[in-house]
Design a protein around this motif. Structure first.
Motif, PDB file in Angstrom:
ATOM      1  N   SER A 195       0.758  -1.236   0.000  1.00  0.00           N
ATOM      2  CA  SER A 195       0.069  -0.035   0.006  1.00  0.00           C
ATOM      3  C   SER A 195       0.813   1.271   0.130  1.00  0.00           C
ATOM      4  O   SER A 195       0.480   2.379  -0.063  1.00  0.00           O
ATOM      5  CB  SER A 195      -1.065  -0.077   1.101  1.00  0.00           C
ATOM      6  OG  SER A 195      -0.154   0.002   2.336  1.00  0.00           O
ATOM      7  N   ASN A 196       2.083   1.295   0.157  1.00  0.00           N
ATOM      8  CA  ASN A 196       3.062   2.447   0.405  1.00  0.00           C
ATOM      9  C   ASN A 196       3.871   2.399  -1.069  1.00  0.00           C
ATOM     10  O   ASN A 196       4.889   3.237  -1.000  1.00  0.00           O
ATOM     11  CB  ASN A 196       4.046   2.065   1.591  1.00  0.00           C
ATOM     12  CG  ASN A 196       3.435   2.064   2.835  1.00  0.00           C
ATOM     13  OD1 ASN A 196       2.294   2.694   2.724  1.00  0.00           O
ATOM     14  ND2 ASN A 196       4.066   1.607   3.670  1.00  0.00           N
ATOM     15  N   VAL A 197       3.356   1.874  -2.139  1.00  0.00           N
ATOM     16  CA  VAL A 197       4.136   2.035  -3.222  1.00  0.00           C
ATOM     17  C   VAL A 197       2.947   2.426  -4.564  1.00  0.00           C
ATOM     18  O   VAL A 197       1.748   2.088  -4.059  1.00  0.00           O
ATOM     19  CB  VAL A 197       4.892   0.797  -3.965  1.00  0.00           C
ATOM     20  CG1 VAL A 197       5.908   0.434  -2.762  1.00  0.00           C
ATOM     21  CG2 VAL A 197       3.932  -0.403  -3.925  1.00  0.00           C
ATOM     22  N   GLN A 198       3.195   2.749  -5.633  1.00  0.00           N
ATOM     23  CA  GLN A 198       2.382   3.140  -6.765  1.00  0.00           C
ATOM     24  C   GLN A 198       2.935   2.262  -7.946  1.00  0.00           C
ATOM     25  O   GLN A 198       4.237   2.605  -8.193  1.00  0.00           O
ATOM     26  CB  GLN A 198       2.290   4.345  -6.844  1.00  0.00           C
ATOM     27  CG  GLN A 198       1.510   4.868  -8.102  1.00  0.00           C
ATOM     28  CD  GLN A 198       1.393   6.405  -7.926  1.00  0.00           C
ATOM     29  OE1 GLN A 198       2.405   7.302  -8.260  1.00  0.00           O
ATOM     30  NE2 GLN A 198       0.095   6.922  -8.163  1.00  0.00           N
ATOM     31  N   LEU A 199       2.197   1.529  -8.578  1.00  0.00           N
ATOM     32  CA  LEU A 199       2.604   0.640  -9.929  1.00  0.00           C
ATOM     33  C   LEU A 199       2.834   1.792 -10.905  1.00  0.00           C
ATOM     34  O   LEU A 199       1.711   2.573 -11.306  1.00  0.00           O
ATOM     35  CB  LEU A 199       1.679  -0.237 -10.200  1.00  0.00           C
ATOM     36  CG  LEU A 199       1.483  -1.486  -9.215  1.00  0.00           C
ATOM     37  CD1 LEU A 199       0.376  -2.185  -9.643  1.00  0.00           C
ATOM     38  CD2 LEU A 199       2.827  -2.509  -9.733  1.00  0.00           C
ATOM     39  N   THR A 200       4.071   1.895 -11.432  1.00  0.00           N
ATOM     40  CA  THR A 200       4.111   2.838 -12.709  1.00  0.00           C
ATOM     41  C   THR A 200       4.238   2.122 -14.153  1.00  0.00           C
ATOM     42  O   THR A 200       4.066   2.896 -14.914  1.00  0.00           O
ATOM     43  CB  THR A 200       5.410   3.579 -12.345  1.00  0.00           C
ATOM     44  OG1 THR A 200       6.481   2.799 -12.238  1.00  0.00           O
ATOM     45  CG2 THR A 200       5.396   4.515 -11.326  1.00  0.00           C
TER      46      THR A 200
END
Length: 121
Positions: free
Chosen positions: A99-104
């Motif tokens: 939950s502390n990352v964002q898929l790029t």
């Protein structure tokens, strides 16, 4: 996310720690970047090895790297470039909550994943 009946934090933690593996995999969903949200019309997706993510919380905020491993037992992911330094100076990979990352950028080598994304469009 799996529904936990109790409002008590101790029981919520216990339910997460003792959850079976098919429930723990739901804890490994990460939000998509704005461009990917528009492309696939989804907000979150399960993180897999080979995806590129950007850390959005914690000590390594802003770090972008490939996902080296996904630890389903502890519901953590290992991102290339995110590490802790031990007392003797060696660097060890540090697990990050999904939950502390964002898929790029997505790893599209899996045919089932591509099919699932195609039906969401």
């Amino acid at each position: 996310m799996a529904r936990i009946e109790s409002e008590q934090p101790r029981k919520q933690r216990k339910a997460r720690y003792n959850a079976p593996s098919h429930v723990k995999t739901k804890y490994l969903n990460a939000p998509l970047s704005d461009a990917l949200k528009e492309q696939y019309t989804k907000k979150t997706l399960r993180v897999t090895k080979g995806d590129t993510v950007r850390v959005t919380r914690g000590d390594f905020v802003g770090t972008e790297g490939l996902v080296d491993a996904v630890d389903t037992r502890n519901a953590k992911i290992v991102v290339h470039g995110v590490f802790s330094t031990k007392a003797d100076g060696t660097e060890v990979p540090r697990g990050v909550d999904a939950s502390n990352v964002q898929l790029t950028k997505l790893n599209l080598n899996d045919k089932r994943r591509v099919a699932k994304l195609a039906e969401a469009e």
